[in-house]
Design a protein around this motif. Structure first.
Motif, PDB file in Angstrom:
ATOM      1  N   PHE A  14       0.854  -1.186   0.000  1.00  0.00           N
ATOM      2  CA  PHE A  14       0.000   0.000   0.000  1.00  0.00           C
ATOM      3  C   PHE A  14       0.888   1.233   0.000  1.00  0.00           C
ATOM      4  O   PHE A  14       2.089   1.134   0.210  1.00  0.00           O
ATOM      5  CB  PHE A  14      -0.950   0.016   1.218  1.00  0.00           C
ATOM      6  N   THR A  15       0.293   2.374  -0.296  1.00  0.00           N
ATOM      7  CA  THR A  15       1.048   3.625  -0.204  1.00  0.00           C
ATOM      8  C   THR A  15       1.264   3.938   1.273  1.00  0.00           C
ATOM      9  O   THR A  15       0.557   3.429   2.138  1.00  0.00           O
ATOM     10  CB  THR A  15       0.270   4.793  -0.848  1.00  0.00           C
ATOM     11  N   ALA A  16       2.242   4.756   1.569  1.00  0.00           N
ATOM     12  CA  ALA A  16       2.458   5.178   2.955  1.00  0.00           C
ATOM     13  C   ALA A  16       1.300   6.089   3.370  1.00  0.00           C
ATOM     14  O   ALA A  16       0.795   6.872   2.558  1.00  0.00           O
ATOM     15  CB  ALA A  16       3.783   5.930   3.080  1.00  0.00           C
ATOM     16  N   PRO A  17       0.862   5.982   4.610  1.00  0.00           N
ATOM     17  CA  PRO A  17      -0.248   6.845   5.044  1.00  0.00           C
ATOM     18  C   PRO A  17       0.184   8.306   5.117  1.00  0.00           C
ATOM     19  O   PRO A  17       1.347   8.604   5.399  1.00  0.00           O
ATOM     20  CB  PRO A  17      -0.583   6.304   6.443  1.00  0.00           C
ATOM     21  N   GLU A  18      -0.766   9.194   4.845  1.00  0.00           N
ATOM     22  CA  GLU A  18      -0.491  10.627   5.003  1.00  0.00           C
ATOM     23  C   GLU A  18      -0.327  10.987   6.472  1.00  0.00           C
ATOM     24  O   GLU A  18       0.450  11.861   6.817  1.00  0.00           O
ATOM     25  CB  GLU A  18      -1.626  11.459   4.408  1.00  0.00           C
ATOM     26  N   LYS A  19      -1.100  10.316   7.323  1.00  0.00           N
ATOM     27  CA  LYS A  19      -1.036  10.564   8.762  1.00  0.00           C
ATOM     28  C   LYS A  19      -1.072   9.240   9.502  1.00  0.00           C
ATOM     29  O   LYS A  19      -1.730   8.292   9.071  1.00  0.00           O
ATOM     30  CB  LYS A  19      -2.197  11.445   9.229  1.00  0.00           C
ATOM     31  N   PHE A  20      -0.362   9.210  10.625  1.00  0.00           N
ATOM     32  CA  PHE A  20      -0.302   8.021  11.478  1.00  0.00           C
ATOM     33  C   PHE A  20      -0.623   8.473  12.896  1.00  0.00           C
ATOM     34  O   PHE A  20       0.058   9.332  13.440  1.00  0.00           O
ATOM     35  CB  PHE A  20       1.106   7.420  11.424  1.00  0.00           C
ATOM     36  N   PHE A  21      -1.680   7.913  13.463  1.00  0.00           N
ATOM     37  CA  PHE A  21      -2.114   8.303  14.803  1.00  0.00           C
ATOM     38  C   PHE A  21      -1.973   7.126  15.758  1.00  0.00           C
ATOM     39  O   PHE A  21      -2.357   6.007  15.419  1.00  0.00           O
ATOM     40  CB  PHE A  21      -3.595   8.715  14.799  1.00  0.00           C
ATOM     41  N   PHE A  22      -1.431   7.390  16.932  1.00  0.00           N
ATOM     42  CA  PHE A  22      -1.478   6.411  18.012  1.00  0.00           C
ATOM     43  C   PHE A  22      -2.705   6.719  18.847  1.00  0.00           C
ATOM     44  O   PHE A  22      -2.910   7.862  19.255  1.00  0.00           O
ATOM     45  CB  PHE A  22      -0.237   6.502  18.906  1.00  0.00           C
ATOM     46  N   VAL A  23      -3.521   5.712  19.085  1.00  0.00           N
ATOM     47  CA  VAL A  23      -4.656   5.847  19.988  1.00  0.00           C
ATOM     48  C   VAL A  23      -4.295   4.999  21.204  1.00  0.00           C
ATOM     49  O   VAL A  23      -4.399   3.777  21.178  1.00  0.00           O
ATOM     50  CB  VAL A  23      -5.971   5.359  19.342  1.00  0.00           C
TER      51      VAL A  23
END
Length: 141
Positions: free
Chosen positions: A95-104
């Protein structure tokens, strides 16, 4: 006791599966996402909940939500290895790299990981220089 305290207690009481489903339900309410998908179990490639910004799904822009329900703050090694998984599989063309990566992480992240996140150049250097320590064994296969 205030409403925020009640919400915090409820979030802390969720198990891993419930936290991911809570985040999925929350993401479904965000109008920026064309679609929301939850990935579960082994083989999720570092993705728990994904918000796709277009119908192109993983071939277009997307946001990753990595959910971690621990009895303590999110450790540095876990944070780096989870991000490493997503970068590895995007490098491999899954997959493409995510634009944003969030830790929940309802209990937060530890001081060291927070320091790295707030100083991205150091985060990048740490990830590259210490890939073997943090990521190599965390990636299945």
């Amino acid at each position: 006791m205030g409403t925020n305290y009640q919400y915090r207690r409820q979030l802390l009481a969720l198990d891993d599966d419930q936290l991911e489903e809570f985040v999925r339900q929350w993401a479904l309410k965000k109008t920026e996402y064309a679609e929301v998908e939850r990935f579960t179990g082994t083989g999720d490639m570092g993705r728990d909940v994904v918000g796709f910004l277009s119908s192109q799904r993983h071939e277009g822009a997307w946001h990753n939500y990595q959910c971690k329900q621990y009895g303590r703050t999110l450790p540095t090694d876990t944070g780096i290895s989870e991000l490493g998984k997503v970068l590895y599989y995007s490098f491999k063309g899954e997959f493409t790299a995510p634009e944003k990566f969030f830790f929940v992480a309802p209990r937060g992240i530890n001081r060291n990981l927070k320091s790295l996140i707030f100083k991205l150049s150091k985060f990048k250097t740490t990830m590259i220089d210490e890939w073997g320590k943090y990521c190599a064994n965390a990636i299945v296969e």
